[in-house]
Structures are given as C-alpha cells and as structure tokens.
Design a protein around this motif. Structure first.
Motif, PDB file in Angstrom:
ATOM      1  N   MET A 131       0.834  -1.207   0.000  1.00  0.00           N
ATOM      2  CA  MET A 131       0.000   0.000   0.000  1.00  0.00           C
ATOM      3  C   MET A 131       0.867   1.255   0.000  1.00  0.00           C
ATOM      4  N   GLN A 132       2.023   1.189   0.652  1.00  0.00           N
ATOM      5  CA  GLN A 132       2.944   2.326   0.631  1.00  0.00           C
ATOM      6  C   GLN A 132       3.441   2.569  -0.794  1.00  0.00           C
ATOM      7  N   VAL A 133       3.782   1.495  -1.484  1.00  0.00           N
ATOM      8  CA  VAL A 133       4.230   1.612  -2.873  1.00  0.00           C
ATOM      9  C   VAL A 133       3.082   2.145  -3.736  1.00  0.00           C
ATOM     10  N   ALA A 134       1.902   1.569  -3.579  1.00  0.00           N
ATOM     11  CA  ALA A 134       0.739   2.005  -4.368  1.00  0.00           C
ATOM     12  C   ALA A 134       0.426   3.470  -4.102  1.00  0.00           C
ATOM     13  N   ASP A 135       0.461   3.883  -2.847  1.00  0.00           N
ATOM     14  CA  ASP A 135       0.164   5.276  -2.518  1.00  0.00           C
ATOM     15  C   ASP A 135       1.212   6.221  -3.095  1.00  0.00           C
ATOM     16  N   HIS A 136       2.470   5.784  -3.122  1.00  0.00           N
ATOM     17  CA  HIS A 136       3.528   6.622  -3.692  1.00  0.00           C
ATOM     18  C   HIS A 136       3.328   6.794  -5.200  1.00  0.00           C
ATOM     19  N   VAL A 137       3.013   5.711  -5.889  1.00  0.00           N
ATOM     20  CA  VAL A 137       2.767   5.795  -7.336  1.00  0.00           C
ATOM     21  C   VAL A 137       1.519   6.644  -7.595  1.00  0.00           C
ATOM     22  N   ALA A 138       0.470   6.462  -6.787  1.00  0.00           N
ATOM     23  CA  ALA A 138      -0.752   7.255  -6.944  1.00  0.00           C
ATOM     24  C   ALA A 138      -0.457   8.742  -6.745  1.00  0.00           C
ATOM     25  N   ALA A 139       0.400   9.065  -5.792  1.00  0.00           N
ATOM     26  CA  ALA A 139       0.773  10.466  -5.556  1.00  0.00           C
ATOM     27  C   ALA A 139       1.517  11.030  -6.757  1.00  0.00           C
ATOM     28  N   GLN A 140       2.350  10.209  -7.398  1.00  0.00           N
ATOM     29  CA  GLN A 140       3.060  10.665  -8.585  1.00  0.00           C
ATOM     30  C   GLN A 140       2.105  10.913  -9.745  1.00  0.00           C
ATOM     31  N   ILE A 141       1.080  10.088  -9.846  1.00  0.00           N
ATOM     32  CA  ILE A 141       0.064  10.293 -10.898  1.00  0.00           C
ATOM     33  C   ILE A 141      -0.687  11.591 -10.620  1.00  0.00           C
ATOM     34  N   GLU A 142      -1.088  11.783  -9.378  1.00  0.00           N
ATOM     35  CA  GLU A 142      -1.840  12.976  -9.007  1.00  0.00           C
ATOM     36  C   GLU A 142      -1.003  14.247  -9.199  1.00  0.00           C
ATOM     37  N   ALA A 143       0.287  14.162  -8.902  1.00  0.00           N
ATOM     38  CA  ALA A 143       1.170  15.322  -9.039  1.00  0.00           C
ATOM     39  C   ALA A 143       1.538  15.607 -10.491  1.00  0.00           C
ATOM     40  N   GLY A 144       1.263  14.665 -11.384  1.00  0.00           N
ATOM     41  CA  GLY A 144       1.587  14.855 -12.785  1.00  0.00           C
ATOM     42  C   GLY A 144       2.972  14.366 -13.161  1.00  0.00           C
ATOM     43  N   THR A 145       3.692  13.766 -12.206  1.00  0.00           N
ATOM     44  CA  THR A 145       5.001  13.199 -12.511  1.00  0.00           C
ATOM     45  C   THR A 145       4.845  12.035 -13.481  1.00  0.00           C
ATOM     46  N   LEU A 146       3.816  11.228 -13.255  1.00  0.00           N
ATOM     47  CA  LEU A 146       3.436  10.163 -14.193  1.00  0.00           C
ATOM     48  C   LEU A 146       2.206  10.667 -14.941  1.00  0.00           C
ATOM     49  N   ARG A 147       2.383  11.003 -16.171  1.00  0.00           N
ATOM     50  CA  ARG A 147       1.305  11.595 -16.973  1.00  0.00           C
ATOM     51  C   ARG A 147       0.468  10.516 -17.664  1.00  0.00           C
ATOM     52  N   PRO A 148      -0.736  10.882 -18.094  1.00  0.00           N
ATOM     53  CA  PRO A 148      -1.547   9.933 -18.852  1.00  0.00           C
ATOM     54  C   PRO A 148      -0.777   9.394 -20.049  1.00  0.00           C
ATOM     55  N   GLY A 149      -0.832   8.090 -20.223  1.00  0.00           N
ATOM     56  CA  GLY A 149      -0.118   7.433 -21.303  1.00  0.00           C
ATOM     57  C   GLY A 149       1.274   6.963 -20.912  1.00  0.00           C
ATOM     58  N   ALA A 150       1.758   7.398 -19.744  1.00  0.00           N
ATOM     59  CA  ALA A 150       3.104   7.008 -19.302  1.00  0.00           C
ATOM     60  C   ALA A 150       3.137   5.518 -18.988  1.00  0.00           C
ATOM     61  N   ARG A 151       4.252   4.896 -19.351  1.00  0.00           N
ATOM     62  CA  ARG A 151       4.460   3.474 -19.075  1.00  0.00           C
ATOM     63  C   ARG A 151       5.302   3.341 -17.818  1.00  0.00           C
ATOM     64  N   LEU A 152       4.854   2.512 -16.891  1.00  0.00           N
ATOM     65  CA  LEU A 152       5.627   2.244 -15.693  1.00  0.00           C
ATOM     66  C   LEU A 152       6.814   1.362 -16.024  1.00  0.00           C
ATOM     67  N   ALA A 153       7.837   1.450 -15.214  1.00  0.00           N
ATOM     68  CA  ALA A 153       8.978   0.544 -15.353  1.00  0.00           C
ATOM     69  C   ALA A 153       8.481  -0.883 -15.112  1.00  0.00           C
ATOM     70  N   GLY A 154       9.249  -1.856 -15.535  1.00  0.00           N
ATOM     71  CA  GLY A 154       8.890  -3.251 -15.322  1.00  0.00           C
ATOM     72  C   GLY A 154       8.870  -3.606 -13.835  1.00  0.00           C
ATOM     73  N   GLU A 155       8.228  -4.713 -13.525  1.00  0.00           N
ATOM     74  CA  GLU A 155       8.080  -5.124 -12.127  1.00  0.00           C
ATOM     75  C   GLU A 155       9.428  -5.312 -11.440  1.00  0.00           C
ATOM     76  N   ARG A 156      10.376  -5.916 -12.125  1.00  0.00           N
ATOM     77  CA  ARG A 156      11.697  -6.122 -11.517  1.00  0.00           C
ATOM     78  C   ARG A 156      12.387  -4.795 -11.231  1.00  0.00           C
ATOM     79  N   ASP A 157      12.288  -3.881 -12.176  1.00  0.00           N
ATOM     80  CA  ASP A 157      12.899  -2.567 -11.981  1.00  0.00           C
ATOM     81  C   ASP A 157      12.236  -1.810 -10.831  1.00  0.00           C
ATOM     82  N   LEU A 158      10.920  -1.858 -10.773  1.00  0.00           N
ATOM     83  CA  LEU A 158      10.216  -1.185  -9.679  1.00  0.00           C
ATOM     84  C   LEU A 158      10.584  -1.807  -8.327  1.00  0.00           C
TER      85      LEU A 158
END
Length: 95
Positions: A20-47
């Motif tokens: 949930m900490q990881v999910a909340d951090h990624v969600a915060a990045q989406i909300e802040a615009g760091t991860l924009r619509p259409g952005a691809r996340l890094a692979g699971e191993r990289d994350l």
C-alpha cells in the motif's frame, strides 16, 4: 522513481502494508503529474529494485492501483497510466 521526492516512500516499520505504501507513492506521482496519462511504468523487476521490495509486493501494488482505476495493464505491452481516469477518480480530484 522512489528517491525522487527525498524521503524513502517505503518504511517497513510503519504500521501499513508495504504494497500500500508503494501504491500510494505511485498514486501520488500520478496525481502530481510526474506520471502523466499514457506514461508506461517501469517493469516489475525494476520497480522492485527501485523501491527495495520483492516483486510480489510490486505486483500487489499494481493490482491495487488497477482496482483504483489509476493503472491499466496490457499483456505483453506493460502497465500504463490511462489516458482518462474513471469518472469516480475524476470526482475525487475535483474535491
């Protein structure tokens, strides 16, 4: 990604599930615009390496974010921020 905001986003001593900490951090990045619509996340191993957690933890975090409507996964393509968030998510942003 994990170190971009200064303090480490995952603290295993906190009384909260690590996924949930990881999910909340990624969600915060989406909300802040760091991860924009259409952005691809890094692979699971990289994350997992970036956050210092197990791959299973990252998978559970991504599953949580898909349930929230913040990510979509296309098999053999990757996991992306959708171009348009669901109506429920848009309502949450307006408040």
């Amino acid at each position: 990604m994990a170190e971009e905001q200064g303090a480490p986003p995952v603290d295993p001593t906190r009384v909260a599930y690590v996924y949930m900490q990881v999910a909340d951090h990624v969600a915060a990045q989406i909300e802040a615009g760091t991860l924009r619509p259409g952005a691809r996340l890094a692979g699971e191993r990289d994350l997992a390496e970036q956050y210092g957690v197990a791959i299973g933890t990252v998978r559970r975090a991504i599953q949580e974010l898909r349930a929230r409507g913040l990510l979509v996964t296309l098999p053999a393509k990757g996991t992306f921020v959708p171009e348009q968030l669901s109506a429920d998510d848009a309502d949450l942003r307006d408040t």
